[in-house]
Every structure is written in C-alpha cells, then in structure tokens.
Design an enzyme around this catalytic site. Structure first.
Site, PDB file in Angstrom:
ATOM      1  N   GLU A  64     -37.424 -59.138 -22.093  1.00  0.00           N
ATOM      2  CA  GLU A  64     -37.516 -57.814 -22.268  1.00  0.00           C
ATOM      3  C   GLU A  64     -37.651 -57.250 -20.910  1.00  0.00           C
ATOM      4  O   GLU A  64     -37.197 -56.175 -20.403  1.00  0.00           O
ATOM      5  CB  GLU A  64     -39.028 -57.356 -22.850  1.00  0.00           C
ATOM      6  CG  GLU A  64     -39.318 -55.963 -22.824  1.00  0.00           C
ATOM      7  CD  GLU A  64     -38.344 -55.129 -23.343  1.00  0.00           C
ATOM      8  OE1 GLU A  64     -38.277 -54.045 -23.135  1.00  0.00           O
ATOM      9  OE2 GLU A  64     -37.723 -55.603 -24.485  1.00  0.00           O
ATOM     10  N   GLU A  71     -31.236 -51.840 -17.837  1.00  0.00           N
ATOM     11  CA  GLU A  71     -31.365 -50.457 -18.134  1.00  0.00           C
ATOM     12  C   GLU A  71     -31.496 -49.477 -16.952  1.00  0.00           C
ATOM     13  O   GLU A  71     -30.844 -48.596 -16.804  1.00  0.00           O
ATOM     14  CB  GLU A  71     -32.475 -50.121 -19.396  1.00  0.00           C
ATOM     15  CG  GLU A  71     -31.985 -50.877 -20.595  1.00  0.00           C
ATOM     16  CD  GLU A  71     -32.845 -50.380 -21.562  1.00  0.00           C
ATOM     17  OE1 GLU A  71     -33.970 -49.654 -21.259  1.00  0.00           O
ATOM     18  OE2 GLU A  71     -32.926 -50.545 -22.755  1.00  0.00           O
TER      19      GLU A  71
END
Length: 115
Positions: A64, A71
C-alpha cells in the site's frame, strides 16, 4: 548511533506519518492489522503463527505504501487524466489487491487452526 542513521529514520517516520495523514486505505489497513493482531493474541497464537501473521501484514502495508507513492508520483508528473497513467494506477492498485487476497488466505489458514 551515527547521525546519518538517525536522519534516515526521521525520513522513514515522516513517510509513515504522511501515509497515515493522507491515505484513507493505509489507515484502514493499520486499524485492521491492530484488530487482527489483538484477536490472534486472544487466541494464543504461537510465536511461529505470530511471525507469519506479522510478516503477512507487513507485506500488505508495504504494498500500500508503494502504491500510494507511485500514485503521487504519477499525479505530479501528469496532473491531467491520461489513459496510460490510469492503467498504471489500476495495476498498482491491483497488486495491493493480490497482496490483500493472499493475506486473507493466510489469515484463514492461521485462524482456522484455533477453531
């Protein structure tokens, strides 16, 4: 401890704090990890079971963190919607999903030993 090592830890902790402040998914994963570890403690997991559980949780959290960093890099490089950027983000999110599904299966195997 040498100053450079302490400085490196400072960067790492700032990164974790940033993920906790800005990442809803990371917060959810941390909360889930705490609850899962507490439940495993309640069920008296062995040291080996705890080791597998903690490593599994760490792998998902790592995934994550990498997904979130990727991102943010992509958002910085291409602030407008671009189909290729969208594909890359989807693949990164998919990799976290694969890790989470694997962790779920590991959890089922570990917790089934206690029921």
């Amino acid at each position: 401890m040498p100053k450079k090592i302490l400085w490196s830890f400072g960067h790492a902790f700032r990164g974790l704090r940033s993920a906790l402040q800005g990442g809803r998914n990371f917060k959810i994963l941390i909360l889930a990890a705490i609850l899962i570890i507490a439940f495993a403690y309640y069920l008296h997991f062995t040291y080996l079971e705890f080791t597998v559980l903690i490593l599994t949780i760490a792998v998902v959290l790592f995934g994550e963190l990498i997904n979130t960093a990727l991102e943010q890099i992509l958002n910085m490089l291409e602030p407008n919607h671009h189909p290729l950027v969208g594909k890359i983000k989807d693949m990164a999110a998919g990799s976290v999903l694969v890790l989470a599904l694997g962790a779920f299966l590991v959890g089922i195997l570990l917790f089934s030993l206690h029921f």
